[in-house]
Design a protein around this motif. Structure first.
Motif, PDB file in Angstrom:
ATOM      1  N   TRP A 233       0.834  -1.209   0.000  1.00  0.00           N
ATOM      2  CA  TRP A 233       0.000   0.000   0.000  1.00  0.00           C
ATOM      3  C   TRP A 233       0.865   1.255   0.000  1.00  0.00           C
ATOM      4  O   TRP A 233       1.925   1.278   0.612  1.00  0.00           O
ATOM      5  N   PRO A 234       0.374   2.322  -0.655  1.00  0.00           N
ATOM      6  CA  PRO A 234       1.049   3.616  -0.561  1.00  0.00           C
ATOM      7  C   PRO A 234       0.980   4.158   0.872  1.00  0.00           C
ATOM      8  O   PRO A 234       0.117   3.756   1.655  1.00  0.00           O
ATOM      9  N   PRO A 235       1.883   5.073   1.256  1.00  0.00           N
ATOM     10  CA  PRO A 235       1.897   5.589   2.633  1.00  0.00           C
ATOM     11  C   PRO A 235       0.569   6.186   3.079  1.00  0.00           C
ATOM     12  O   PRO A 235       0.186   6.044   4.248  1.00  0.00           O
ATOM     13  N   LEU A 236      -0.137   6.848   2.164  1.00  0.00           N
ATOM     14  CA  LEU A 236      -1.409   7.464   2.538  1.00  0.00           C
ATOM     15  C   LEU A 236      -2.427   6.426   2.976  1.00  0.00           C
ATOM     16  O   LEU A 236      -3.213   6.641   3.903  1.00  0.00           O
ATOM     17  N   TRP A 237      -2.422   5.278   2.328  1.00  0.00           N
ATOM     18  CA  TRP A 237      -3.345   4.203   2.688  1.00  0.00           C
ATOM     19  C   TRP A 237      -2.932   3.534   3.995  1.00  0.00           C
ATOM     20  O   TRP A 237      -3.780   3.107   4.769  1.00  0.00           O
ATOM     21  N   VAL A 238      -1.641   3.416   4.236  1.00  0.00           N
ATOM     22  CA  VAL A 238      -1.189   2.845   5.506  1.00  0.00           C
ATOM     23  C   VAL A 238      -1.628   3.738   6.660  1.00  0.00           C
ATOM     24  O   VAL A 238      -2.102   3.256   7.697  1.00  0.00           O
ATOM     25  N   ALA A 239      -1.483   5.052   6.486  1.00  0.00           N
ATOM     26  CA  ALA A 239      -1.946   5.986   7.511  1.00  0.00           C
ATOM     27  C   ALA A 239      -3.455   5.870   7.713  1.00  0.00           C
ATOM     28  O   ALA A 239      -3.951   5.918   8.846  1.00  0.00           O
ATOM     29  N   LEU A 240      -4.182   5.681   6.617  1.00  0.00           N
ATOM     30  CA  LEU A 240      -5.631   5.486   6.709  1.00  0.00           C
ATOM     31  C   LEU A 240      -5.967   4.235   7.509  1.00  0.00           C
ATOM     32  O   LEU A 240      -6.944   4.208   8.263  1.00  0.00           O
ATOM     33  N   GLY A 241      -5.155   3.196   7.358  1.00  0.00           N
ATOM     34  CA  GLY A 241      -5.370   1.973   8.127  1.00  0.00           C
ATOM     35  C   GLY A 241      -5.166   2.180   9.610  1.00  0.00           C
ATOM     36  O   GLY A 241      -5.947   1.671  10.431  1.00  0.00           O
ATOM     37  N   TYR A 242      -4.139   2.925   9.988  1.00  0.00           N
ATOM     38  CA  TYR A 242      -3.912   3.202  11.402  1.00  0.00           C
ATOM     39  C   TYR A 242      -5.055   4.033  12.000  1.00  0.00           C
ATOM     40  O   TYR A 242      -5.487   3.794  13.132  1.00  0.00           O
ATOM     41  N   VAL A 243      -5.541   5.003  11.244  1.00  0.00           N
ATOM     42  CA  VAL A 243      -6.670   5.819  11.722  1.00  0.00           C
ATOM     43  C   VAL A 243      -7.916   4.960  11.869  1.00  0.00           C
ATOM     44  O   VAL A 243      -8.719   5.167  12.792  1.00  0.00           O
ATOM     45  N   ALA A 244      -8.092   3.991  10.983  1.00  0.00           N
ATOM     46  CA  ALA A 244      -9.246   3.092  11.090  1.00  0.00           C
ATOM     47  C   ALA A 244      -9.206   2.301  12.396  1.00  0.00           C
ATOM     48  O   ALA A 244     -10.238   2.105  13.051  1.00  0.00           O
ATOM     49  N   MET A 245      -8.031   1.864  12.790  1.00  0.00           N
ATOM     50  CA  MET A 245      -7.908   1.130  14.051  1.00  0.00           C
ATOM     51  C   MET A 245      -8.170   2.040  15.245  1.00  0.00           C
ATOM     52  O   MET A 245      -8.783   1.619  16.235  1.00  0.00           O
ATOM     53  N   LEU A 246      -7.716   3.284  15.168  1.00  0.00           N
ATOM     54  CA  LEU A 246      -8.024   4.250  16.225  1.00  0.00           C
ATOM     55  C   LEU A 246      -9.525   4.528  16.282  1.00  0.00           C
ATOM     56  O   LEU A 246     -10.118   4.623  17.359  1.00  0.00           O
ATOM     57  N   LEU A 247     -10.151   4.655  15.112  1.00  0.00           N
ATOM     58  CA  LEU A 247     -11.595   4.873  15.048  1.00  0.00           C
ATOM     59  C   LEU A 247     -12.350   3.733  15.708  1.00  0.00           C
ATOM     60  O   LEU A 247     -13.366   3.957  16.382  1.00  0.00           O
ATOM     61  N   ALA A 248     -11.879   2.506  15.535  1.00  0.00           N
ATOM     62  CA  ALA A 248     -12.528   1.351  16.155  1.00  0.00           C
ATOM     63  C   ALA A 248     -12.550   1.481  17.672  1.00  0.00           C
ATOM     64  O   ALA A 248     -13.543   1.125  18.321  1.00  0.00           O
ATOM     65  N   LEU A 249     -11.488   2.013  18.260  1.00  0.00           N
ATOM     66  CA  LEU A 249     -11.450   2.206  19.711  1.00  0.00           C
ATOM     67  C   LEU A 249     -12.494   3.226  20.152  1.00  0.00           C
ATOM     68  O   LEU A 249     -13.200   3.023  21.149  1.00  0.00           O
ATOM     69  N   PHE A 250     -12.611   4.326  19.438  1.00  0.00           N
ATOM     70  CA  PHE A 250     -13.595   5.354  19.785  1.00  0.00           C
ATOM     71  C   PHE A 250     -15.021   4.817  19.641  1.00  0.00           C
ATOM     72  O   PHE A 250     -15.877   5.069  20.496  1.00  0.00           O
ATOM     73  N   LEU A 251     -15.286   4.111  18.555  1.00  0.00           N
ATOM     74  CA  LEU A 251     -16.628   3.570  18.347  1.00  0.00           C
ATOM     75  C   LEU A 251     -16.988   2.542  19.412  1.00  0.00           C
ATOM     76  O   LEU A 251     -18.130   2.501  19.890  1.00  0.00           O
ATOM     77  N   THR A 252     -16.022   1.729  19.787  1.00  0.00           N
ATOM     78  CA  THR A 252     -16.274   0.739  20.838  1.00  0.00           C
ATOM     79  C   THR A 252     -16.548   1.416  22.168  1.00  0.00           C
ATOM     80  O   THR A 252     -17.483   1.042  22.892  1.00  0.00           O
ATOM     81  N   TRP A 280     -12.506  10.176   8.634  1.00  0.00           N
ATOM     82  CA  TRP A 280     -11.981   8.992   7.963  1.00  0.00           C
ATOM     83  C   TRP A 280     -12.707   8.742   6.652  1.00  0.00           C
ATOM     84  O   TRP A 280     -12.094   8.432   5.621  1.00  0.00           O
ATOM     85  N   THR A 281     -14.033   8.890   6.666  1.00  0.00           N
ATOM     86  CA  THR A 281     -14.831   8.710   5.448  1.00  0.00           C
ATOM     87  C   THR A 281     -14.482   9.768   4.412  1.00  0.00           C
ATOM     88  O   THR A 281     -14.348   9.463   3.216  1.00  0.00           O
ATOM     89  N   LEU A 282     -14.351  11.007   4.854  1.00  0.00           N
ATOM     90  CA  LEU A 282     -13.985  12.090   3.940  1.00  0.00           C
ATOM     91  C   LEU A 282     -12.610  11.846   3.340  1.00  0.00           C
ATOM     92  O   LEU A 282     -12.396  12.052   2.138  1.00  0.00           O
ATOM     93  N   TRP A 283     -11.676  11.403   4.151  1.00  0.00           N
ATOM     94  CA  TRP A 283     -10.311  11.095   3.688  1.00  0.00           C
ATOM     95  C   TRP A 283     -10.341  10.014   2.614  1.00  0.00           C
ATOM     96  O   TRP A 283      -9.746  10.172   1.534  1.00  0.00           O
ATOM     97  N   LEU A 284     -11.036   8.918   2.891  1.00  0.00           N
ATOM     98  CA  LEU A 284     -11.133   7.843   1.909  1.00  0.00           C
ATOM     99  C   LEU A 284     -11.811   8.318   0.637  1.00  0.00           C
ATOM    100  O   LEU A 284     -11.393   7.985  -0.484  1.00  0.00           O
ATOM    101  N   GLY A 285     -12.884   9.093   0.786  1.00  0.00           N
ATOM    102  CA  GLY A 285     -13.592   9.599  -0.380  1.00  0.00           C
ATOM    103  C   GLY A 285     -12.714  10.470  -1.258  1.00  0.00           C
ATOM    104  O   GLY A 285     -12.741  10.365  -2.496  1.00  0.00           O
ATOM    105  N   LEU A 286     -11.912  11.337  -0.645  1.00  0.00           N
ATOM    106  CA  LEU A 286     -11.021  12.201  -1.420  1.00  0.00           C
ATOM    107  C   LEU A 286      -9.964  11.385  -2.156  1.00  0.00           C
ATOM    108  O   LEU A 286      -9.596  11.707  -3.292  1.00  0.00           O
ATOM    109  N   ILE A 287      -9.462  10.326  -1.516  1.00  0.00           N
ATOM    110  CA  ILE A 287      -8.497   9.453  -2.190  1.00  0.00           C
ATOM    111  C   ILE A 287      -9.121   8.825  -3.431  1.00  0.00           C
ATOM    112  O   ILE A 287      -8.516   8.791  -4.513  1.00  0.00           O
TER     113      ILE A 287
END
Length: 297
Positions: A233-252, A280-287
């Motif tokens: 994955w490109p670096p931007l997608w790897v960063a998106l993956g880390y944010v997704a894991m952080l988001l999971a903690l907040f949602l839980t 996170w959704t906006l970030w993915l959408g812009l990509i």
């Protein structure tokens, strides 16, 4: 065929950009500029203290303003309904491309083609467009291949879609019920205890059940991307993956807090969790919107 896949990603990305903006700016600004000056904050405080009659009386006086606010939230989540399976397809396509490059490198010992390298630099969608093999275009085609229908990715896709669906349906049921009760409620009337029960069940369905499923999806998606890392994955997608894991903690955390007090409708972590989901959704959408086919496609 490959261009159709890329075009579909860009169209879906525009939906996610719009949904993210509604969650991040539209609904909060409407609440801040319109609802709060009319006493919405005091009504929520009363509901959190168990004074539901004061809350419903406020709803009676501002029923359409409240309904529009909930509608903005539901439309925002509905626009992201296809996001889990879109991300699922991207992950599958990127892994297919990675396997093809590994097999080609093992058999020929040559470096990847310039088109594939440029596609990988621009992002998974562009990499898909640069692949020589036509990739599946629908969820049914992806799931028809055994290894693509198993594992974390397919669990994340179904959990994410069901989670967003529960968020929309739970909010819809809550809004319809509360508006129906508030329209005929007056200060002289006594609110039945069933109001808190029904409102709590709707909250459990949307924020707790939906939030937990969405947390599972973002955790698994993030784990899948981070596990492969920069090798795939490109670096931007790897960063998106880390944010997704952080988001999971907040949602839980939000889901657990709401489960402990469902009648209040939300918890301390609910707003930060949904704002982070919007980012996170906006970030993915812009990509996805910025994806371009490689010259070789």
């Amino acid at each position: 065929m490959r261009r159709t896949f890329l075009t579909r990603l860009r169209i879906n990305g525009s939906y996610y950009v719009l949904g993210g903006l509604l969650l991040l700016l539209g609904a909060p600004l409407y609440q801040w500029l319109w609802l709060l000056p009319q006493g919405y904050g005091e009504a929520l405080t009363a509901a959190s203290r168990g004074q539901f009659a004061d809350y419903v009386l406020w709803l009676h006086l501002h029923v359409w303003s409240f309904a529009l606010y909930r509608l903005l939230q539901m439309v925002a989540f509905a626009l992201t309904l296809s996001l889990p399976f879109t991300l699922f397809r991207i992950i599958v396509a990127q892994e297919v491309l990675g396997r093809d490059e590994e097999e080609a490198g093992a058999t020929t010992g040559e470096e990847a083609s310039p088109a594939a390298e440029e596609g990988a630099a621009d992002g998974p969608g562009a990499a898909v467009a640069a692949s020589d093999k036509p990739l599946p275009q629908t969820a049914e085609e992806l799931l028809a291949v055994p290894w693509r229908g198993k594992g974390f990715a397919v669990i994340a896709a179904w959990a994410g879609m069901l989670g967003i669906l529960l968020l929309v349906l739970g909010n819809l049921a809550s809004t319809v019920y509360q508006v129906g009760v508030a329209r005929t409620f007056t200060a002289e009337m006594v609110l039945t205890p069933s109001f808190a029960l029904v409102a709590g069940i709707c909250t459990l369905v949307s924020t707790t059940a939906g939030g937990l499923l969405l947390a599972l999806a973002t955790l698994l998606f993030g784990f899948i991307i981070v596990r492969s890392g920069l090798q795939l994955w490109p670096p931007l997608w790897v960063a998106l993956g880390y944010v997704a894991m952080l988001l999971a903690l907040f949602l839980t955390g939000s889901a657990v807090q709401v489960a402990l007090s469902p009648a209040s409708g939300q918890a301390f972590l609910t707003t930060p969790a949904f704002l982070l989901f919007a980012c996170w959704t906006l970030w993915l959408g812009l990509i996805l919107v910025r994806l371009r086919p490689s010259p070789a496609s």
